[in-house]
Design an enzyme around this catalytic site. Structure first.
Site, short mmCIF file in Angstrom:
data_model
loop_
_atom_site.label_atom_id
_atom_site.label_comp_id
_atom_site.label_asym_id
_atom_site.label_seq_id
_atom_site.Cartn_x
_atom_site.Cartn_y
_atom_site.Cartn_z
N HIS A 1 1.44 6.79 -9.42
CA HIS A 1 2.51 5.85 -9.05
C HIS A 1 2.70 5.74 -7.53
O HIS A 1 2.47 6.68 -6.78
CB HIS A 1 3.84 6.30 -9.67
CG HIS A 1 4.30 7.64 -9.17
ND1 HIS A 1 5.07 7.79 -8.03
CD2 HIS A 1 4.07 8.89 -9.64
CE1 HIS A 1 5.30 9.08 -7.82
NE2 HIS A 1 4.71 9.77 -8.78
N HIS B 1 -12.83 2.65 -1.80
CA HIS B 1 -13.59 3.07 -2.97
C HIS B 1 -13.07 4.42 -3.45
O HIS B 1 -13.16 5.41 -2.73
CB HIS B 1 -15.08 3.17 -2.64
CG HIS B 1 -15.96 3.46 -3.83
ND1 HIS B 1 -17.33 3.41 -3.76
CD2 HIS B 1 -15.67 3.83 -5.10
CE1 HIS B 1 -17.85 3.72 -4.93
NE2 HIS B 1 -16.85 3.99 -5.77
#
Length: 211
Positions: free
Chosen positions: A137, A146
């Site tokens: 979150h 990446h």
């Protein structure tokens, strides 16, 4: 069948992109890679140099693009060189990925199988959330990031442009990772990381500063 997709790049990463497209019922209309010196058509699919993306973009407004190249820097260079409008790039999400409804994901980003992205996270353009990665979150991921297979970003982590988090790495809550950083596979990041640094180990330590 959904609208056609043009895949830019035809290496190993593009094979996974192809699978995602097939599972989402998209039609692949072209592979563009500078391996091809001129355009050819085989089984109704175009094979041509990367520069053909501009022609395709101008000739057909319904076709979308995805840059299927794992290297963050090369992916960025291609996007900037082509100068195709951002909304012509397709965001791809594998059917097995778990994505919070409150997550924001930028154009051209690819979410691989079994990845998890939780509440109020923002992912920039042309990023990769690879197989089995967990992005918890309130994370903020900028463009061309990446997150490698099985890496975990815990809550409220910031990852700046072009950073690469290696396979199986873990980043503890509240950490800021600078632009174009490389975090080695299996590393445990417990401190903020400056731009262009490379870190490895548990806890992660700098091994050299990129130029």
């Amino acid at each position: 069948m959904k609208n056609g997709i043009c895949i830019i790049g035809q290496g190993g990463h593009s094979k996974v992109i192809k699978d995602i497209l097939i599972q989402n019922n998209f039609k692949i209309i072209a592979y563009l890679d500078d391996y091809y010196k001129e355009k050819k058509i085989e089984k109704e699919i175009m094979y041509a140099p990367v520069s053909y993306a501009k022609r395709i973009s101008l000739n057909n407004n319904s076709i979308k693009f995805v840059v299927a190249i794992g290297d963050n820097n090369i992916r960025k260079k291609i996007v900037e060189k082509l100068s195709i409008p951002h909304d012509r790039y397709k965001t791809l999400i594998h059917p097995t990925a778990v994505i919070s409804q409150s997550t924001e994901i930028g154009y051209g980003t690819v979410i691989m199988p079994y990845a998890v992205i939780n509440a109020d996270t923002k992912v920039g353009r042309h990023s990769i959330i690879n197989t089995g990665a967990v992005v918890e979150h309130d994370n903020m991921l900028e463009d061309y990031v990446h997150i490698s297979p099985n890496a975990t970003l815990t809550g409220s982590v910031k990852v700046q442009k072009g950073a690469h988090i290696g396979a199986g790495a873990t980043v503890i809550p509240g950490i800021s990772i600078g632009s174009w950083v490389t975090v080695g596979a299996g590393a445990t990041v417990i401190n903020n990381i400056s731009n262009k640094d490379r870190v490895v180990g548990s806890p992660a330590k700098s091994i050299r500063r990129c130029e």
